[in-house]
Every structure is written in C-alpha cells, then in structure tokens.
Design a protein around this motif. Structure first.
Motif, PDB file in Angstrom:
ATOM      1  N   UNK A 217       0.805  -1.210  -0.033  1.00  0.00           N
ATOM      2  CA  UNK A 217      -0.019  -0.018  -0.071  1.00  0.00           C
ATOM      3  C   UNK A 217       0.695   1.076  -0.082  1.00  0.00           C
ATOM      4  N   UNK A 218       0.685   2.174  -0.766  1.00  0.00           N
ATOM      5  CA  UNK A 218       1.606   3.089  -1.434  1.00  0.00           C
ATOM      6  C   UNK A 218       0.955   4.501  -1.297  1.00  0.00           C
ATOM      7  N   UNK A 219       1.337   5.607  -0.451  1.00  0.00           N
ATOM      8  CA  UNK A 219       0.831   6.832  -0.242  1.00  0.00           C
ATOM      9  C   UNK A 219       1.186   7.576  -1.634  1.00  0.00           C
ATOM     10  N   UNK A 220       0.201   8.250  -2.327  1.00  0.00           N
ATOM     11  CA  UNK A 220       0.517   9.264  -3.384  1.00  0.00           C
ATOM     12  C   UNK A 220       0.213  10.650  -2.931  1.00  0.00           C
ATOM     13  N   UNK A 221       0.741  11.549  -3.429  1.00  0.00           N
ATOM     14  CA  UNK A 221       0.457  13.050  -3.301  1.00  0.00           C
ATOM     15  C   UNK A 221      -0.777  13.395  -4.158  1.00  0.00           C
ATOM     16  N   UNK A 222      -0.846  12.578  -5.224  1.00  0.00           N
ATOM     17  CA  UNK A 222      -1.777  13.227  -6.251  1.00  0.00           C
ATOM     18  C   UNK A 222      -1.485  13.739  -7.239  1.00  0.00           C
ATOM     19  N   UNK A 223      -0.105  13.992  -7.410  1.00  0.00           N
ATOM     20  CA  UNK A 223       0.587  14.788  -8.454  1.00  0.00           C
ATOM     21  C   UNK A 223       0.651  13.990  -9.890  1.00  0.00           C
ATOM     22  N   UNK A 224       0.830  12.751  -9.802  1.00  0.00           N
ATOM     23  CA  UNK A 224       1.083  11.807 -10.994  1.00  0.00           C
ATOM     24  C   UNK A 224       0.177  12.007 -12.191  1.00  0.00           C
ATOM     25  N   UNK A 225      -0.996  12.232 -11.900  1.00  0.00           N
ATOM     26  CA  UNK A 225      -1.929  12.363 -12.890  1.00  0.00           C
ATOM     27  C   UNK A 225      -1.737  13.599 -13.804  1.00  0.00           C
ATOM     28  N   UNK A 226      -0.951  14.602 -13.107  1.00  0.00           N
ATOM     29  CA  UNK A 226      -0.798  15.964 -13.744  1.00  0.00           C
ATOM     30  C   UNK A 226       0.785  15.945 -14.438  1.00  0.00           C
ATOM     31  N   UNK A 227       1.578  15.476 -13.673  1.00  0.00           N
ATOM     32  CA  UNK A 227       3.131  15.732 -13.946  1.00  0.00           C
ATOM     33  C   UNK A 227       3.697  14.699 -12.999  1.00  0.00           C
ATOM     34  N   UNK A 228       5.051  14.430 -13.712  1.00  0.00           N
ATOM     35  CA  UNK A 228       5.722  13.282 -13.083  1.00  0.00           C
ATOM     36  C   UNK A 228       7.108  13.799 -13.116  1.00  0.00           C
ATOM     37  N   UNK A 229       8.018  13.080 -12.381  1.00  0.00           N
ATOM     38  CA  UNK A 229       9.706  13.538 -12.692  1.00  0.00           C
ATOM     39  C   UNK A 229       9.928  13.373 -14.081  1.00  0.00           C
ATOM     40  N   UNK A 230       9.334  12.479 -15.099  1.00  0.00           N
ATOM     41  CA  UNK A 230       9.836  12.555 -16.145  1.00  0.00           C
ATOM     42  C   UNK A 230       9.055  13.230 -17.267  1.00  0.00           C
ATOM     43  N   UNK A 231       8.239  14.113 -16.763  1.00  0.00           N
ATOM     44  CA  UNK A 231       7.352  15.016 -17.640  1.00  0.00           C
ATOM     45  C   UNK A 231       7.428  16.405 -17.273  1.00  0.00           C
ATOM     46  N   UNK A 232       7.883  16.894 -15.669  1.00  0.00           N
ATOM     47  CA  UNK A 232       8.044  18.267 -15.307  1.00  0.00           C
ATOM     48  C   UNK A 232       9.102  19.064 -15.677  1.00  0.00           C
ATOM     49  N   UNK A 233       8.898  20.116 -15.927  1.00  0.00           N
ATOM     50  CA  UNK A 233      10.131  20.855 -16.527  1.00  0.00           C
ATOM     51  C   UNK A 233      10.687  21.566 -14.984  1.00  0.00           C
ATOM     52  N   UNK A 234      10.322  21.318 -13.981  1.00  0.00           N
ATOM     53  CA  UNK A 234      10.788  21.904 -12.791  1.00  0.00           C
ATOM     54  C   UNK A 234      12.209  21.820 -12.522  1.00  0.00           C
TER      55      UNK A 234
END
Length: 870
Positions: A217-234
């Motif tokens: 069981x893994x907790x998710x902060x809910x960001x993955x549907x919007x951006x991930x480490x492979x898609x974000x330009x931050x």
C-alpha cells in the motif's frame, strides 16, 4: 541560441515518457548545431530589490506589465531605510537580478536564464548538501501572479521521492510542502499542498495498492495524473558559481506538451517563469516561528536565523520562500492553427526532419493564402506507400519511390504513377550530447564510425541488460565478451582525445522501434568505413574489442541466436538484438514479482527524434534497472543534478539540437583503409555539423542534390558533413483524387518553400535554425515541380481495333473542391506537360514520429512545437 517556437501539429501514436521535457536538472547553455541569423530581442531583466525592468524590443510584455507582477520585496523584507527587517532575505537578495533571453513566440524549447547577485557561490556541507545560495525555477499558468493562490498553478514537486535530490536540497525543498491539517485519506497530521490545473482539476492524495511485497500500500501525493519526474520541467537545484551567478537553460512547455498548464492553448496565451532564489536564512514567518517545522528543520524553527540547509518548499504558503520570487512572463504562440475558422486544409505526410521549417512556412502561408497546411509524420516507407496508394497527396521524403521503398504497396503501381519531386530543405542527422561537470561545459567530442557501431550494437558490457538491487543476470553475450565496461573506458575514446568522465554506464539514446530513412543513411555511412565495416563483420579493433555476438553475421560461427544482418540495404532501424535478461527467471519470481529486464526496457527507445533530443538534454537514459519496492516495478533512477557530472548522447535532427541548445559531435569522414591505434585520430578528418559543412556536402562531389543519386561517402569533400540530407516534397501527378484546387494549393506551398521560405531567420515564414538554404539548382527544381504539379500527365491514346466504333475518351477525373483532396469525383480536362523532375534519391530522411500502420489519421492532434494546420 534559440528561435521563436510554436507547437507542432502532427499525427502520431502514443509517445514514450521521454517525449516530454523533465528538465529539473537544467539545460546546458551551449551553441546550437547550426546558428540562426537575425534573432529578435525578446529578453526581460528584473531587479529583485527595486523591481526595475528592462524588456527587449521584440518582447510582447511591457516593462509596466512585468513590474506589476513582482512582489514588493522592499516592503516585505526591508525596514524602509535600506536595512533588513529581520528575515535576512533582504540581505540575501538585495543585489539579485534575473535575465531571460527569450520570452515571446515560445513553444517547446530551451530559453537561457541568468540569475546574478548572490553574495557568494553555493555553499555546501559535507557530502554535497547545499546550505544556500542556489535557484529553483518552475512554470506556472495562473492568470494573476499576485493572487494569494497563484502558487497552486505552478508545476513543482514531482521529485518528492528522489533520494539524490534530497541529499542535496533536503527533505521538503523538493516538494510542494505539507499543510498542517489532517489528511482525510491517511488520517496523518499533514496534507500535501495541491496543484491546480488550468482544466480546473486539483490534485488530491490517495492510497495505491500495489501487487504483493511489504510495501503493498503506497501513499501518493496526487501529482502523478498531472506531471511526474519524467514530464515536469521544474528545476530543483541550480547552484551559483563563485561569482554568485547561476546560468542555466529552462525548457518551456506549451499546451501540447503539458495540457494542464495550457500555455499557448489560445493565441498569445501567457504563462510565467517563476524563479525562487534560496539564500542563507530561514523561511519561517514571524507568526509561525517555533511551529512550522517544514520551513526550517535545523534551527528550532526560528525566524530570521541563518540555516545549515535551506529547508522548506518553494511554493508552500506557510513558508516565505515564494514571497522572494521573480516572475517572468512567457508568451507562447498559439498551439492551434491561426487560420480562420473554416479554412480549407491541405495535409502532407512525411519526415519529422521537415517539421520546424514546415511549421514556420505554414504560419506565413495561412496568412497569405488562407489555407491550413498540416503535417502527419510517418516513417519513409509508410509515407511513400501512402502517396502511391492515394492516401497522401503530398509526401515529404528523402528517398525516391522504388520497389524497395514503398512499404507494402504493390510495385506495379509505380508504372502508372507520375511522381514529381521538389527540394524543400537541407539539414542533417547529428549526434547531440550533454556533457557538463560542476565547473565546465564540454561542447566538442569526436566520434569515429567504429565508435558509433559499438554503441549501436550493445558491444560495451554496460549496454547489456543488468539489474541493480543485487540481482543477477542471464547473459550469454556478456560471458563471451571481454570488452570495456562502457564508452569512457574504451581506449579508442581516449585515443580521439575526448575528455574523460566518470558516469558508470553511458548509452547512446536512440529512436525506435520504427524505421527511418535517416537511420538507413547512418548504416550506409558505417558500412562505407573500413574500420566500422570490419568491426561489424566480427574483427577486433586495435585494442581487442569485438562486436556483441548477437549482432554478428549469420554466417559467423560465433553468432548467437542466428546473428543479425547489419549489411542489409533495407536496414533502417536501431535493433536491440541482445537476448539477455535480468534477473534470472527464478530470482525474478521469488524477489521481483516475476518482472525481468530485457534490452528494450533496459535502454528504452524514444518515440521521435524530438523526444530523443529532450532526453539528451535532461540526461535521461531511462535505464529501468532499479527495483522500486513501493511501486512494485523496475524503475529508472533520477538523472544527476546540476552540481555533478552529467553525460548523455543520442541521435537527433539538427533543428532539434538547435532548439534545445545541444552540442553536436564531430564525426569522421569514412576511410578506405583500416586504421591502427596510432592513426585512428591523425589519419582521419572530423567534421561537425554547421551551416558551412552542410552546405559543403550539398554543393560538393559525392552528393546529388537534384538528380536522384545516393551519397558516395568516399567522394565527399574534406569539409562536408557526411550525414547531410535533403528533404523533398513528392506528389503523384497521376492521382485522380488530386483536384485542381488541391494542385494549386500544393503548388503555392512549393513556390513559397522554394522562394521566400529559404530566407534564414526565426520569424514565421522563415527558415529556422538547423537548416541551410537550397542551392540555386535546388530552387530551380522546386520551381519546376511547383509548375508541373498544376497539371495532369497526358493520357495515353486508346488503340481502336479496325472496324470497331471509336469509344469516347474520358479525360482523367479529379476530386471536387474538397478541402482534403478527396470526395465526389468529376471529370476535368487534362493539360499535357513535360515529364521530367528532380530528386535527391537515397539521402536520409528522419520520419521519427510513428503514425501507425493504418495510415493517416483522420483527426491529427497536437504533439509539439509549432501548429501545422487545421
């Protein structure tokens, strides 16, 4: 250098994660492969303390508009008399300024950012942890940067799980932060601060149940549907140098790449580059001192004290870091066509290599003719098949239609076709790279054909699948090889005087699995060189390195699994032939949920050449060989940060290398005689891609720019870049579905492309970086094709047997004025014309985008950079 960008409208299948930019590691700011001319100045500079703004003459934002969106840093942090009011932030940033070189007409590209005025360079603790004086950057979409919830619209926080980032910037500085309210999902004390998308959706934490294991069981902060480490330009960490300056590239994302930001989704749609400087003092607010742990974990949460590490999220409203921001407007060109509603559309199918030029021309043609020209990118063989079978009315290719280049089409159709070819643009296939250390940017490398052959055949031991986490591997090829571990350990690399580096397993990042004419040209180039040809045949190099036995010719007794025919003329892919897997099946079943790694998952393909370039920029090999217990899968580690050594190399188009400010390697002209350890460098000529070297190839011996001949690498001039290619528009004059209106529109396209479209520059309608103009002979050939496409070929006379009644001769039919060139057919008169045309034959094209085997899609979607059609 960069030039103005608009997202590209094309048709493709789903693209790998590498197709979008995750440049949280920064872009190397180096000259592009081919320099632009006449760049417009849309720069913006903002002073942190005074809010003073300077804008370039071509910037769409005014100085007053930029000034209005800056926080009043003096009021927030100074006492009004030039001294710090207690937070320490005035003293940290009073001399800071931010300059961005390009802010107008943006798309998916790299822009250069300079932050200057830190009191000193980045300070580090032991082990590389940053104390302070560095920069974080992000892209935001909010309509009002002064709004109290503007931070919600910023793309940041995808690296919350990245251990290498946490080691440098701390636990919270890479996250969105935690609100001091209970989490309804987990009933924990804190809830992650949300991201709000332009679509109205808001991120929310969740629990994800994974298959088996102790972390099911893994907790998710809910960001993955919007951006991930492979898609974000931050950008999480951009350090300052000893002079207190940070210079880096930032990859802007249009609505095509990141629809949840929506930048450019409407004409002139504005987004924002937000720069958050991190100084040396706590981000705790006076009212929360002693309480807000997430803003300072090192000093008892004390307001105004110096910290041993800049802890705390740059967007969390409970911390004061976001108050220190500088906001730069980013004005994007529209991602959707600018033609008037209802404008007729003319589609072309073909090479990704033409995309930048075509998108530029489309904008001018839309204004001049009212016609929307769109581009569907396909592999070369599929494009030629579509043209021959009538599915495409205009094809952009680099190889002539022949029985071996038309995919599954019936070769008998060639006899009835009347194909005209018009030169459109000259460009090149390049080996783009990122190679930086904390103190230096390398922009020169040398590659021999044999080195390239080694990289393409998994002949370094580190290119054969292996698993981390202590897992074993089943590899017959590794057992048979005694080769260098990787490129940097190859004596040939050192013999070329290339700089050394320490990265453990650098790989050549490639496109696939679809074929492409540019790839076929590359294999022809390798086979034309004596050293590479011998290596591909199984001979050892001067230091004893041999080809991976899975790639040996089938006739070789050492070939594994039947070998692979690298000498086939039809080879136009980058095969991954090694059959090794890791870990072994029994271990995978017992410890890794039965999951193994093969050559493709170990070193994944990019779906397009543009995606390949973006992966090179962010040093993303995608090597998924680290076991992620929480997610229950093999995952790729995070790429290295800007304060460490970073190396990646991959194939790219010259325009893509220019877009992303990537350096390109010099490659050797093929030689006829095998070299040895002493002559591998001095016995060769190395050529880098540039305006001059591309033009030298097109205008020199060995290259037939208008006559249809293949490249003779042995006859190329000594200053010619060997992987130069010419792109052509091809049309079938005998296509009965090509009506008069469509012929006129396509003729207008060719006329513009061969005329005004050859003027170099970055404005709409001009020839962008990465291309060199057509020669006079090529322009003449294009003009001839533009005239010939207007007419149909003469109809063959019908022989009437003696004594029989003469049948009525029906002229060729054409489609009525349907916008796509199809529909109800009507009879029209045909005009005879000469049947000669020009073409440049077997010079590579780069149709890297996959449109699928079903042919042209009926509804193209937005994929990248410029808007191509309606």
């Amino acid at each position: 250098m960069t030039h103005l960008r608009v997202p590209l409208r094309v048709t493709a299948l789903a693209v790998t994660a590498g197709s979008v930019l995750g440049l949280f590691y920064g872009v190397s700011v180096v000259p592009g492969a081919v320099a632009a001319t006449g760049e417009a100045d849309s720069s913006i500079t903002v002073a942190w303390a005074s809010g003073e703004v300077v804008v370039g003459s071509a910037a769409t934002a005014t100085a007053a508009e930029v000034r209005a969106v800056q926080p009043n840093h003096a009021a927030l942090t100074s006492d009004g008399n030039g001294a710090d009011a207690g937070s320490g932030h005035w003293d940290d940033f009073r001399d800071l300024s931010v300059s961005v070189d390009s802010t107008t007409g943006l798309g998916d590209q790299s822009i250069s950012v300079t932050v200057s005025g830190f009191s000193s360079g980045t300070d580090y603790l032991g082990g590389g942890s940053a104390i302070g004086n560095y920069v974080q950057a992000m892209q935001c979409w909010g309509a009002d940067p002064n709004a109290s919830d503007f931070w919600q619209t910023c793309q940041f926080g995808s690296l919350s799980r990245a251990a290498n980032v946490q080691n440098v910037v701390g636990q919270y500085s890479k996250t969105r932060g935690l609100a001091d309210i209970p989490d309804a999902v987990t009933e924990s004390t804190f809830t992650p601060y949300p991201f709000r998308a332009v679509t109205g959706q808001v991120s929310a934490p969740a629990l994800n149940v994974q298959p088996g294991g102790s972390h099911a069981t893994v907790y998710s902060d809910g960001l993955e549907p919007f951006f991930t480490s492979s898609s974000s330009n931050e950008l999480v960490f951009q350090p300052a140098d000893a002079e207190g300056r940070a210079v880096f590239g930032f990859a802007t994302q249009s609505a095509v790449t990141q629809p949840y930001l929506g930048c450019g989704d409407a004409a002139g749609a504005r987004c924002w580059l937000v720069i958050v400087p991190r100084g040396q003092h706590s981000g705790v607010r006076p009212e929360t001192a002693g309480i807000t742990e997430i803003c300072d974990t090192d000093n008892g949460h004390v307001f105004g004290q110096k910290t041993s590490r800049q802890e705390g999220s740059p967007v969390a409203p409970d911390c004061s870091f976001f108050d220190d921001r500088i906001v730069i407007p980013l004005d994007f060109d529209a991602t959707r066509p600018a033609c008037a509603a209802g404008a007729r559309e003319r589609r072309a199918a073909g090479s990704e290599f033409i995309a930048d030029a075509y998108s530029s021309w489309q904008q001018a043609l839309c204004a001049e003719t009212g016609t929307a020209y769109s581009l569907n990118t396909n592999s070369g063989n599929l494009t030629r098949e579509q043209l021959l079978t009538g599915q495409a009315k205009l094809a952009i290719v680099s190889r002539r239609l022949a029985s071996g280049t038309i995919g599954s089409a019936d070769p008998g159709l060639l006899a009835d076709a009347d194909i005209v070819y018009a030169p459109l643009a000259n460009t090149g296939l390049v080996f783009a790279f990122t190679f930086t250390t904390p103190t230096r940017i390398h922009d020169e490398l040398k590659l021999t054909p044999r080195l390239i052959a080694k990289l393409l055949t998994q002949s370094y031991e580190a290119d054969i699948p292996f698993a981390g986490s202590g897992a074993g591997a089943a590899s017959v090829s590794r057992d048979k090889l005694d080769n260098p571990e990787s490129l940097q350990q190859d004596p040939e690399w050192a013999a070329l005087k290339n700089p050394g580096f320490n990265q453990s397993s650098p790989q050549l990042i490639v496109v696939g699995p679809q074929g492409d004419d540019a790839i076929a040209l590359l294999w022809e180039y390798l086979r034309s060189d004596a050293d590479a040809r011998a290596f591909l045949n199984g001979e050892a190099d001067p230091w004893g390195m041999r080809i991976n036995p899975y790639y040996l010719p089938s006739a070789n007794s050492d070939a594994l699994d039947g070998g692979f025919d690298l000498f086939a003329d039809s080879l136009d892919t980058f095969p991954k032939a090694d059959r090794s897997v890791a870990p072994e099946a029994a271990e995978a079943e017992s410890a890794f949920l039965g999951q193994t790694i093969d050559s493709t998952s170990f070193s994944p393909y990019s779906g397009t050449f543009e995606a390949n370039a973006s992966r090179v920029v962010r040093v993303d090999a995608g090597q998924a060989n680290q076991w992620d217990r929480d997610r229950g899968r093999w995952s790729a580690p995070s790429p290295p940060l800007a304060n460490s050594e970073r190396f990646a190399m991959g194939v790219a188009t010259a325009p893509d290398a220019a877009d992303y400010n990537l350096a390109s390697a010099s490659i050797a002209l093929p030689v006829a005689q095998i070299t040895d350890a002493g002559t591998v460098l001095k016995g060769r000529t190395f050529i880098a891609p540039s305006d001059e070297t591309l033009a030298a190839a097109v205008g020199g011996a060995g290259y037939d720019p208008v006559g249809g001949g293949a490249t003779d690498f042995s006859a190329l001039p000594g200053d010619a870049y060997p992987l130069t290619l010419t792109l052509y528009a091809a049309a079938n004059r005998a296509d009965t579905g090509l009506d008069d209106a469509a012929r006129a529109d396509y003729s207008a396209l060719l006329t513009y492309a061969g005329g005004a479209g050859q003027e170099r520059g970055e404005r709409p309608g001009q020839l962008p970086e990465g291309y060199v103009p057509l020669t006079d002979a090529q322009r003449a050939a294009t003009a001839d094709a533009a005239a010939r496409i207007l007419t149909r070929p003469p109809q063959e006379p019908v022989e009437v047997p003696p004594g029989a009644a003469a049948a009525a001769v029906v002229p060729p039919v054409s489609a009525s004025a349907d916008p796509t060139g199809g529909g109800q057919v009507t009879a029209t008169a045909a005009t005879a014309s000469e049947a000669t045309g020009a073409f440049a034959g077997s010079i590579a094209l780069g149709g890297g985008l996959v449109a699928g085997l079903a042919g042209l899609a009926s509804s193209p979607f937005l994929l990248r950079r410029r808007a191509l059609g309606g």
